[in-house]
Design an enzyme around this catalytic site. Structure first.
Site, PDB file in Angstrom:
ATOM      1  N   LYS A 103     100.106   6.166 125.525  1.00  8.77           N
ATOM      2  CA  LYS A 103     101.455   5.599 125.362  1.00  8.77           C
ATOM      3  C   LYS A 103     102.556   6.667 125.345  1.00  8.77           C
ATOM      4  CE  LYS A 103     100.070   1.314 123.152  1.00  8.77           C
ATOM      5  NZ  LYS A 103     100.293   0.353 122.049  1.00  8.77           N
ATOM      6  N   ASP A 106     105.746  -3.618 121.777  1.00  7.54           N
ATOM      7  CA  ASP A 106     104.877  -3.768 120.598  1.00  7.54           C
ATOM      8  C   ASP A 106     105.648  -4.303 119.384  1.00  7.54           C
ATOM      9  OD1 ASP A 106     102.470  -2.973 121.731  1.00  7.54           O
ATOM     10  OD2 ASP A 106     102.844  -0.853 121.346  1.00  7.54           O
ATOM     11  N   ALA A 120     101.798   4.074 115.840  1.00  7.24           N
ATOM     12  CA  ALA A 120     101.857   2.614 115.684  1.00  7.24           C
ATOM     13  C   ALA A 120     103.022   2.226 114.773  1.00  7.24           C
ATOM     14  CB  ALA A 120     100.537   2.092 115.133  1.00  7.24           C
ATOM     15  N   MET A 135      97.721  -4.484 112.002  1.00  4.69           N
ATOM     16  CA  MET A 135      97.952  -4.434 113.452  1.00  4.69           C
ATOM     17  C   MET A 135      96.650  -4.364 114.234  1.00  4.69           C
ATOM     18  SD  MET A 135     101.249  -2.185 114.198  1.00  4.69           S
ATOM     19  CE  MET A 135     102.612  -2.124 113.085  1.00  4.69           C
TER      20      MET A 135
HETATM   21  P1  ATR Z   1      98.578   6.028 115.763  1.00  5.88           P
HETATM   22  O1  ATR Z   1      99.412   6.609 116.844  1.00  5.88           O
HETATM   23  O2  ATR Z   1      97.527   5.088 116.252  1.00  5.88           O
HETATM   24  O3  ATR Z   1      99.358   5.475 114.630  1.00  5.88           O
HETATM   25  P2  ATR Z   1      98.199   8.562 114.485  1.00  5.88           P
HETATM   26  O4  ATR Z   1      99.474   9.037 114.982  1.00  5.88           O
HETATM   27  O5  ATR Z   1      97.008   9.461 114.497  1.00  5.88           O
HETATM   28  O6  ATR Z   1      97.711   7.271 115.245  1.00  5.88           O
HETATM   29  O7  ATR Z   1      98.427   7.995 113.017  1.00  5.88           O
HETATM   30  C1  ATR Z   1      97.389   7.430 112.287  1.00  5.88           C
HETATM   31  C2  ATR Z   1      97.955   6.884 110.997  1.00  5.88           C
HETATM   32  O8  ATR Z   1      96.904   6.319 110.232  1.00  5.88           O
HETATM   33  C3  ATR Z   1      98.592   7.953 110.122  1.00  5.88           C
HETATM   34  O9  ATR Z   1      99.619   7.370 109.368  1.00  5.88           O
HETATM   35  C4  ATR Z   1      97.406   8.360 109.234  1.00  5.88           C
HETATM   36  O10 ATR Z   1      97.778   8.937 108.012  1.00  5.88           O
HETATM   37  P3  ATR Z   1      98.058  10.530 107.926  1.00  5.88           P
HETATM   38  O11 ATR Z   1      99.406  10.760 108.534  1.00  5.88           O
HETATM   39  O12 ATR Z   1      98.009  10.833 106.479  1.00  5.88           O
HETATM   40  O13 ATR Z   1      96.948  11.169 108.714  1.00  5.88           O
HETATM   41  C5  ATR Z   1      96.794   7.006 109.000  1.00  5.88           C
HETATM   42  N1  ATR Z   1      95.386   7.046 108.589  1.00  5.88           N
HETATM   43  C6  ATR Z   1      94.300   7.185 109.372  1.00  5.88           C
HETATM   44  N2  ATR Z   1      93.176   7.131 108.638  1.00  5.88           N
HETATM   45  C7  ATR Z   1      93.557   6.961 107.353  1.00  5.88           C
HETATM   46  C8  ATR Z   1      92.862   6.819 106.108  1.00  5.88           C
HETATM   47  N3  ATR Z   1      91.526   6.845 106.049  1.00  5.88           N
HETATM   48  N4  ATR Z   1      93.578   6.653 104.976  1.00  5.88           N
HETATM   49  C9  ATR Z   1      94.934   6.628 105.032  1.00  5.88           C
HETATM   50  N5  ATR Z   1      95.651   6.737 106.166  1.00  5.88           N
HETATM   51  C10 ATR Z   1      94.971   6.905 107.313  1.00  5.88           C
END
Ligand code: ATR
Length: 272
Positions: free
Chosen positions: A66, A102, A131, A218
């Site tokens: 994206k 989205d 997201a 989501m």
């Molecule tokens: P996307 O573009 O799909 O949102 P991303 O930019 O990697 O993917 O962001 C993932 C999000 O999920 C982030 O907000 C991440 O939190 P961090 O910024 O602290 O990494 C969150 N996330 C993923 N796994 C998590 C978990 N186990 N507990 C809490 N937050 C999580």
């Protein structure tokens, strides 16, 4: 030959988009073809160039392309610019227009399908990645009373809140870490983290769900720990399948100039 569209991603094998757009085409009487395009991780642009050269009129973009898609465009909608990500491409000659449907899809699912207006609501958005960024502008436009962005990594939530602060209008916009959610409760809680994809639970207190709260993940097609926690608190819990169908309908409208009816497609998709 029918106009040709595609969903491009890696992987795309399980994408529901071809099926959804086939239903839209049938119900609106539009003659289109819609394919799956799996691009190699280092071959997004090359794959799209070839698709356009073969007459492709537009595409939906899914993970992990994206952001790359927004760089591929010659023109971006305001909401794609705010999201820094594109999920819908429209091609005409050399022009490559990028949009992001989205957020509009999420808002439409919340307000129309689930009947929850956001005005005067206290909204919690969990996550500060792509997201979350993708839906922030439309969420703010919907005019909630308060919008808290909470993230495991607080600085990312703070950066997002300060970036979107000029667009906030009357909404109180704030960033918090998960540990600061203890004394807080919300009418609408939206999970935009990717935690559910790996089955990980979020370290949030069950008290974030006010009585009568709506919880929205989501992620779709699975009972995430977030949805389970919400249900246990008595909240109405919904996955992101409606958002998937509504963002697709917005893309279809951009391409074909007609917005398909979504309720029967969503019901059929749920039954599948
Ligand atoms: P996307 O573009 O799909 O949102 P991303 O930019 O990697 O993917 O962001 C993932 C999000 O999920 C982030 O907000 C991440 O939190 P961090 O910024 O602290 O990494 C969150 N996330 C993923 N796994 C998590 C978990 N186990 N507990 C809490 N937050 C999580």
């Amino acid at each position: 030959m029918p106009d040709r569209y595609a969903v491009i991603g890696h992987p795309v094998t399980h994408s529901q988009s071809p099926w959804i757009h086939a239903q839209f085409a049938r119900t609106t009487g539009q003659d289109i073809e819609y394919l799956r395009l799996e691009a190699p991780l280092d071959g997004f642009e090359r794959t799209l160039d070839a698709f356009r050269a073969a007459g492709g009129k537009g595409a939906n973009v899914t993970l992990p392309f994206k952001e790359a898609a927004s760089r591929y465009c010659s023109e971006l909608s305001a909401r794609a610019r705010a999201a820094r990500a594109v999920n819908t491409l429209k091609f005409a000659g050399a022009s490559r227009y990028g949009d992001n449907t989205d957020g509009a899809g999420l808002l439409r699912d919340l307000t129309v399908n689930l009947g929850r207006a956001l005005t005067a609501q206290r909204v919690l958005l969990l996550g500060a990645g792509g997201a979350a960024r993708g839906v922030l502008a439309p969420l703010l436009e919907a005019g909630p009373q308060r919008l808290v962005i909470a993230n495991r990594t607080l600085p990312k939530a703070q950066a997002l809140a300060s970036e979107f602060a000029p667009a906030r209008d009357g909404t109180r916009l704030q960033a918090l870490g998960f540990e600061a959610l203890g004394g807080e409760s919300f009418d609408i809680v939206i999970n935009a983290t990717s935690a559910g994809l790996s089955g990980a639970a979020l370290a949030i207190p069950v008290s974030v769900f006010r009585r009568g709260a709506l919880a929205y993940d989501m992620v779709y097609g699975r009972e995430t720990p977030f949805l389970a926690l919400a249900r246990a608190s008595g909240a109405a819990a919904h996955d992101g399948l409606g958002m998937l169908v509504e963002q697709a309908a917005e893309s279809f409208r951009l391409w074909r100039g007609v917005r398909p009816e979504t309720a029967t497609v969503l019901a059929a998709l749920r039954a599948r």
